[in-house]
Design a protein around this motif. Structure first.
Motif, PDB file in Angstrom:
ATOM      1  N   ILE A   1       0.891  -1.160   0.000  1.00  0.00           N
ATOM      2  CA  ILE A   1       0.000   0.000   0.000  1.00  0.00           C
ATOM      3  C   ILE A   1       0.929   1.209   0.000  1.00  0.00           C
ATOM      4  CG2 ILE A   1      -1.878   1.146   1.218  1.00  0.00           C
ATOM      5  CD1 ILE A   1      -2.523  -1.592   2.472  1.00  0.00           C
ATOM      6  N   ARG A   2       1.378   1.568  -1.195  1.00  0.00           N
ATOM      7  CA  ARG A   2       2.495   2.512  -1.344  1.00  0.00           C
ATOM      8  C   ARG A   2       1.990   3.916  -1.644  1.00  0.00           C
ATOM      9  NH1 ARG A   2       6.261   3.833  -5.247  1.00  0.00           N
ATOM     10  NH2 ARG A   2       5.207   2.616  -6.841  1.00  0.00           N
ATOM     11  N   CYS A   3       2.460   4.871  -0.853  1.00  0.00           N
ATOM     12  CA  CYS A   3       2.054   6.264  -1.049  1.00  0.00           C
ATOM     13  C   CYS A   3       2.604   6.821  -2.350  1.00  0.00           C
ATOM     14  CB  CYS A   3       2.495   7.107   0.136  1.00  0.00           C
ATOM     15  SG  CYS A   3       1.583   6.750   1.646  1.00  0.00           S
ATOM     16  N   GLY A   4       2.060   7.984  -2.756  1.00  0.00           N
ATOM     17  CA  GLY A   4       2.233   8.445  -4.120  1.00  0.00           C
ATOM     18  C   GLY A   4       3.535   9.116  -4.465  1.00  0.00           C
ATOM     19  N   ARG A   5       4.294   9.608  -3.483  1.00  0.00           N
ATOM     20  CA  ARG A   5       5.552  10.293  -3.772  1.00  0.00           C
ATOM     21  C   ARG A   5       6.541   9.930  -2.669  1.00  0.00           C
ATOM     22  NH1 ARG A   5       6.214  16.243  -3.232  1.00  0.00           N
ATOM     23  NH2 ARG A   5       8.077  15.536  -2.169  1.00  0.00           N
ATOM     24  N   THR A   6       7.655  10.636  -2.577  1.00  0.00           N
ATOM     25  CA  THR A   6       8.581  10.400  -1.479  1.00  0.00           C
ATOM     26  C   THR A   6       8.149  11.253  -0.291  1.00  0.00           C
ATOM     27  OG1 THR A   6      10.058  12.099  -2.354  1.00  0.00           O
ATOM     28  CG2 THR A   6      10.502   9.838  -2.980  1.00  0.00           C
ATOM     29  N   ALA A   7       8.082  10.655   0.883  1.00  0.00           N
ATOM     30  CA  ALA A   7       7.652  11.384   2.074  1.00  0.00           C
ATOM     31  C   ALA A   7       8.706  12.410   2.478  1.00  0.00           C
ATOM     32  CB  ALA A   7       7.406  10.414   3.222  1.00  0.00           C
ATOM     33  N   VAL A   8       8.243  13.589   2.898  1.00  0.00           N
ATOM     34  CA  VAL A   8       9.137  14.662   3.335  1.00  0.00           C
ATOM     35  C   VAL A   8       8.539  15.345   4.558  1.00  0.00           C
ATOM     36  CG1 VAL A   8      10.319  15.184   1.152  1.00  0.00           C
ATOM     37  CG2 VAL A   8       8.048  16.132   1.580  1.00  0.00           C
ATOM     38  N   PRO A   9       9.368  16.066   5.335  1.00  0.00           N
ATOM     39  CA  PRO A   9       8.835  16.767   6.509  1.00  0.00           C
ATOM     40  C   PRO A   9       7.846  17.862   6.114  1.00  0.00           C
ATOM     41  CG  PRO A   9      11.218  16.515   6.670  1.00  0.00           C
ATOM     42  CD  PRO A   9      10.846  16.129   5.271  1.00  0.00           C
ATOM     43  N   THR A  10       6.867  18.077   6.973  1.00  0.00           N
ATOM     44  CA  THR A  10       5.902  19.160   6.764  1.00  0.00           C
ATOM     45  C   THR A  10       6.582  20.510   6.991  1.00  0.00           C
ATOM     46  OG1 THR A  10       5.193  18.934   9.062  1.00  0.00           O
ATOM     47  CG2 THR A  10       3.914  17.752   7.394  1.00  0.00           C
ATOM     48  N   LEU A  11       5.921  21.577   6.531  1.00  0.00           N
ATOM     49  CA  LEU A  11       6.530  22.908   6.587  1.00  0.00           C
ATOM     50  C   LEU A  11       6.912  23.322   8.001  1.00  0.00           C
ATOM     51  CD1 LEU A  11       4.396  25.023   4.073  1.00  0.00           C
ATOM     52  CD2 LEU A  11       6.740  24.212   3.785  1.00  0.00           C
ATOM     53  N   ASP A  12       6.113  22.937   9.001  1.00  0.00           N
ATOM     54  CA  ASP A  12       6.371  23.417  10.353  1.00  0.00           C
ATOM     55  C   ASP A  12       7.568  22.753  11.018  1.00  0.00           C
ATOM     56  OD1 ASP A  12       5.088  21.004  10.543  1.00  0.00           O
ATOM     57  OD2 ASP A  12       3.566  21.652  11.982  1.00  0.00           O
ATOM     58  N   CYS A  13       8.152  21.718  10.389  1.00  0.00           N
ATOM     59  CA  CYS A  13       9.384  21.139  10.948  1.00  0.00           C
ATOM     60  C   CYS A  13      10.483  20.981   9.896  1.00  0.00           C
ATOM     61  CB  CYS A  13       9.093  19.806  11.632  1.00  0.00           C
ATOM     62  SG  CYS A  13       8.493  18.486  10.567  1.00  0.00           S
ATOM     63  N   LEU A  14      10.281  21.523   8.714  1.00  0.00           N
ATOM     64  CA  LEU A  14      11.232  21.312   7.619  1.00  0.00           C
ATOM     65  C   LEU A  14      12.601  21.913   7.915  1.00  0.00           C
ATOM     66  CD1 LEU A  14      11.770  20.231   4.775  1.00  0.00           C
ATOM     67  CD2 LEU A  14      10.784  22.342   3.858  1.00  0.00           C
ATOM     68  N   THR A  15      12.649  23.038   8.591  1.00  0.00           N
ATOM     69  CA  THR A  15      13.938  23.659   8.921  1.00  0.00           C
ATOM     70  C   THR A  15      14.165  23.677  10.439  1.00  0.00           C
ATOM     71  OG1 THR A  15      12.943  25.875   8.860  1.00  0.00           O
ATOM     72  CG2 THR A  15      13.963  25.070   6.837  1.00  0.00           C
ATOM     73  N   LYS A  16      13.580  22.702  11.136  1.00  0.00           N
ATOM     74  CA  LYS A  16      13.769  22.583  12.582  1.00  0.00           C
ATOM     75  C   LYS A  16      14.271  21.184  12.915  1.00  0.00           C
ATOM     76  CE  LYS A  16      10.126  25.919  13.709  1.00  0.00           C
ATOM     77  NZ  LYS A  16       8.823  26.121  14.413  1.00  0.00           N
ATOM     78  N   ASP A  17      14.936  21.065  14.055  1.00  0.00           N
ATOM     79  CA  ASP A  17      15.529  19.800  14.480  1.00  0.00           C
ATOM     80  C   ASP A  17      14.615  19.123  15.502  1.00  0.00           C
ATOM     81  OD1 ASP A  17      17.006  17.712  15.470  1.00  0.00           O
ATOM     82  OD2 ASP A  17      18.840  18.868  15.790  1.00  0.00           O
ATOM     83  N   PRO A  18      13.860  18.085  15.106  1.00  0.00           N
ATOM     84  CA  PRO A  18      12.924  17.446  16.042  1.00  0.00           C
ATOM     85  C   PRO A  18      13.598  16.567  17.086  1.00  0.00           C
ATOM     86  CG  PRO A  18      12.898  16.316  13.942  1.00  0.00           C
ATOM     87  CD  PRO A  18      13.796  17.499  13.764  1.00  0.00           C
ATOM     88  N   ILE A  19      14.906  16.401  17.011  1.00  0.00           N
ATOM     89  CA  ILE A  19      15.610  15.693  18.075  1.00  0.00           C
ATOM     90  C   ILE A  19      15.897  16.640  19.239  1.00  0.00           C
ATOM     91  CG2 ILE A  19      17.783  14.576  18.712  1.00  0.00           C
ATOM     92  CD1 ILE A  19      17.838  13.207  16.036  1.00  0.00           C
ATOM     93  N   ARG A  20      16.330  17.860  18.917  1.00  0.00           N
ATOM     94  CA  ARG A  20      16.720  18.807  19.972  1.00  0.00           C
ATOM     95  C   ARG A  20      15.630  19.810  20.326  1.00  0.00           C
ATOM     96  NH1 ARG A  20      21.137  17.298  17.147  1.00  0.00           N
ATOM     97  NH2 ARG A  20      22.937  16.664  18.366  1.00  0.00           N
ATOM     98  N   GLU A  21      14.665  20.004  19.438  1.00  0.00           N
ATOM     99  CA  GLU A  21      13.556  20.897  19.744  1.00  0.00           C
ATOM    100  C   GLU A  21      12.334  20.067  20.148  1.00  0.00           C
ATOM    101  OE1 GLU A  21      12.818  24.305  17.219  1.00  0.00           O
ATOM    102  OE2 GLU A  21      14.633  23.866  16.068  1.00  0.00           O
ATOM    103  N   PRO A  22      11.488  20.596  21.037  1.00  0.00           N
ATOM    104  CA  PRO A  22      10.337  19.823  21.539  1.00  0.00           C
ATOM    105  C   PRO A  22       9.162  19.830  20.566  1.00  0.00           C
ATOM    106  CG  PRO A  22      10.389  21.965  22.590  1.00  0.00           C
ATOM    107  CD  PRO A  22      11.622  21.903  21.718  1.00  0.00           C
ATOM    108  N   ILE A  23       9.406  19.330  19.361  1.00  0.00           N
ATOM    109  CA  ILE A  23       8.364  19.279  18.334  1.00  0.00           C
ATOM    110  C   ILE A  23       8.320  17.881  17.730  1.00  0.00           C
ATOM    111  CG2 ILE A  23       8.535  21.738  17.746  1.00  0.00           C
ATOM    112  CD1 ILE A  23      10.207  20.853  15.276  1.00  0.00           C
ATOM    113  N   PRO A  24       7.150  17.426  17.292  1.00  0.00           N
ATOM    114  CA  PRO A  24       7.093  16.135  16.590  1.00  0.00           C
ATOM    115  C   PRO A  24       7.765  16.221  15.214  1.00  0.00           C
ATOM    116  CG  PRO A  24       4.910  16.838  17.360  1.00  0.00           C
ATOM    117  CD  PRO A  24       5.822  18.019  17.476  1.00  0.00           C
TER     118      PRO A  24
END
Length: 722
Positions: free
Chosen positions: A535-558
């Motif tokens: 059940i394969r999605c249509g493109r390559t998965a990428v981060p959403t805009l709200d975390c695209l230029t943020k580090d989810p390891i060091r910042e408290p965001i999903p």
């Protein structure tokens, strides 16, 4: 429109009045490194401007000329289109007397274009090669800290997103690195041939683009570079995804490592049959080859591990266990150390092999001669029943050939030779691996799938954190070239649930490497149909805009990834933060670019929570450490909004068609299961292939019918109350 003025690249700012401009890149300089000399900064002389038109459109071109007052000169050209800039570098060392000792450019960092500043930068995401094989993201906004061997740089300003993409051309590889400008601030654009002895270096060094939307910007800059280079490399959208990899697979690596043998492979296939898991392909990874001292000795399998030969194992897998395709592993030079020079293999194929300066024997670094070796081996493998290959250790090409061939030439020759053979014998079906070096990424002509991260580490307690962040952010640049292979995983593991959800959204292959007796089918059934098709999605998965230029390891965001499941949007959210605290995030129509202004049904898979989102609306959610959520965003078009099969992660993928007739709504499904739909009108009754079904009200206008007994296409008819 990009323009150039006084050592500063300008761009008309989005949202400002026509003709107004703001700086983008400021303060250009050039430094060169010659063999056995200290690097020297050249002196700016003049800028020449011209106008023209080519296949990318109308442009204004500015050529900055620098020299050392003697024999070394470098021209740096900015060819400025409406939303794209191509950056060219042309360096020359003049030689007055050919018989005298010549100066030459250093093999590494021979020409360095320095930039003092990126003006208006507010946040960034860079991808850098952190070891020989793989890349990972970097988020610090201080440009002086940009890592060496950065191969993609995305940054955000108040007005737009900008993407600076270094290029690996026919000769030189370009990288970005922090520092090098005035007071060692800014960044450097660095050219390396890895060959040395060159008096002339001329190349397309980078592409710079801007736009309001970063995802199309990634594709636009990549396609502009490939069009300008005009060599046979296709972007992902023009490649064909292999049929084999559209089905669930298994790889022997983490199950057996190099101790793989016929007995183990056949036992694993028997296990899949016993537990009812439709694994359709199996990959026999490293350990099967006939080798000595890390060098290949023969085409067939190691006779101690596969006593009846490769053909006998393949035949049993296909005829007795129902495996449809079998693949084998090899490296880009045969085995890790190349070909054993004392083997009969080396003697019989000597014309197609090349001895490097250190004595290694590898397939000849020439497309035609190298093809001779691969044609012989792949032809043999095909006759044994092998259907595809995984080609490993690809970034090692430059290690074998540096100083003898330029990095661009050696990579291009290796990939053209092997891909020509794979196209002939395996219908272009191959998995590229250990090849996220720029020279590999830029020089594969038509192969469609490439590993997108470092290895899955089943025994690492925090392995998922690094695995997820690499795959998520590498996909931003890598997805313009390839469908990403996000590697194998274990279905019984401390990270098994998160890994399964990560594969549900990735858009590429899904395969496991469970050891004997360690398969949990329940982790895989939500990822596949009953015949084993993904059940394969249509493109390559990428981060959403709200975390695209943020580090989810060091910042408290999903960490949030988006894709398309059929016509619906799908967002997976993961807690990969270092701090073991509850995280808060938002889900919005804006997470899916094409749904931002749409009214949607928001459905979370695990909790089955439902909400109708208005255009631009956000919904808050929380995540506990090492937890994940999976959201479907389905546009509301008619009275009925189908959610799809609840027993599948990307549930809307199963929806093949939706249409109306008087008094009812019809939906065609790929196969049966727990079908759910949203309706603000209470249905009178529901039919599946004409047979009335029990309707279960789940609350919040969600209804379910159970039709899992139908394992083929079926039509659902939802009839209104009269």
């Amino acid at each position: 429109m990009f323009t150039y003025k006084d050592s500063t690249l300008l761009v008309s700012a989005l949202g400002l009045e026509e003709g107004s401009g703001r700086p983008v890149l400021s303060g250009f300089g050039v430094t060169v490194a010659l063999d056995n000399e200290v690097p020297k900064k050249l002196v700016y002389q003049v800028c020449e401007t011209m106008h023209g038109v080519n296949k990318l459109g109308a442009y204004e071109e500015h050529t900055l000329k620098f020299d050392d007052g003697g024999n070394v000169n470098v021209s740096f050209t900015l060819r400025c289109f409406e939303d794209i800039v191509l950056g060219f570098v042309n360096g020359r060392i003049a030689t007055k007397n050919p018989f005298m000792q010549k100066k030459s450019f250093s093999s590494q960092a021979s020409i360095r274009i320095t930039l003092d500043e990126i003006v208006g930068l507010t946040s960034l995401m860079a991808n850098y090669q952190h070891n020989e094989w793989w890349t990972r993201p970097h988020f610090e906004s201080d440009l002086s800290k940009l890592p060496a061997q950065t191969i993609s740089l995305l940054w955000q300003s108040d007005a737009a997103y900008y993407r600076l993409l270094p290029v690996c051309g026919p000769v030189c590889r370009t990288d970005l690195q922090g520092g090098g400008g005035t007071h060692d601030q800014g960044l450097s654009v660095i050219l390396s041939s890895y060959q040395g002895g060159l008096q002339h270096q001329e190349t397309l060094a980078f592409v710079l683009g801007f736009g309001k939307e970063p995802y199309t910007l990634a594709d636009r800059t990549t396609e502009a570079a490939l069009m300008e280079l005009d060599y046979p490399v296709l972007p992902r959208e023009h490649k064909t995804y292999p049929e084999v990899l559209d089905y669930l697979g298994w790889c022997s690596w983490d199950a057996f490592y190099q101790k793989v043998d016929e007995q183990g492979v056949l036992a694993k296939a028997e296990e899949f049959n016993r537990v009812g898991l439709p694994v359709r392909w199996m990959m026999i990874d490293d350990g099967w080859s006939t080798e000595a001292g890390g060098k290949l000795q023969a085409f067939d399998a190691n006779p101690d591990k596969f006593p009846e030969g490769l053909a006998a194992t393949v035949a049993q897998l296909k005829e007795k266990h129902g495996v449809k395709w079998v693949g084998v592993w090899h490296t880009i030079v045969g085995y890790w150390g190349g070909i054993d020079s004392n083997s009969t293999l080396a003697k019989s194929l000597g014309n197609y092999l090349y001895k490097t300066a250190d004595g290694s024997l590898i397939p000849y670094p020439d497309p035609a001669l190298g093809f001779g070796f691969w044609h012989a081996w792949h032809g043999y493998l095909r006759r044994q029943g092998i259907d595809f290959v995984k080609v490993d250790s690809q970034a090692a090409i430059n290690n074998f050939l540096q100083f003898e061939r330029s990095v661009g030439a050696s990579a291009s020759a290796a990939h053209q030779a092997i891909e020509a053979s794979v196209a002939l014998h395996f219908n272009r079906t191959m998995i590229n691996c250990m090849g996220m070096a720029a020279e590999n990424i830029w020089h594969r002509p038509t192969s469609a799938v490439s590993r997108n991260s470092d290895d899955f580490m089943p025994k690492s307690p925090n392995g998922f954190r690094e695995h997820a962040i690499q795959n998520a952010y590498n996909s931003y640049y890598h997805g313009s070239f390839y469908w990403g292979d996000w590697d194998m995983f274990w279905t019984i593991n401390h990270d098994d649930h998160q890994n399964a959800v990560l594969r549900a959204i990735n858009g590429g292959p899904v395969y496991i490497s469970d050891p004997l007796g360690q398969t949990d089918p329940t982790k895989l059934l939500p990822l596949i149909y009953s015949d084993g098709k993904l059940i394969r999605c249509g493109r390559t998965a990428v981060p959403t805009l709200d975390c695209l230029t943020k580090d989810p390891i060091r910042e408290p965001i999903p960490l949030k990834l988006w894709n398309y499941a059929g016509e619906a949007g799908i967002v997976a959210a993961f807690h990969i933060g270092e701090e073991p605290i509850e995280q808060e995030g938002t889900i919005s129509t804006m997470d899916i670019p094409t749904l931002a202004d749409k009214r949607v049904v928001l459905f979370e898979h695990f909790s089955q929570e439902v909400k109708v989102l208005e255009p631009w609306e956000c919904c808050v959610f929380t995540l506990q450490p090492e937890a994940c959520k999976l959201f479907l965003l389905v546009e509301m078009k008619n009275e009925v909004t189908p959610i799809g099969l609840l027993n599948k992660y990307a549930s809307t993928h199963a929806i093949l068609k939706q249409w109306r007739k008087q008094g009812s709504e019809l939906i065609r499904l790929r196969e049966g299961g727990r079908f759910a739909f949203h309706s603000e009108v209470v249905p009178s009754h529901v039919l599946a292939n004409g047979q009335e079904q029990q309707v279960i009200a789940l609350g919040n206008n969600i209804y379910e019918i159970a039709c899992g007994h139908i394992l083929e296409e079926l039509d659902i008819e939802i009839v209104w109350r009269r």
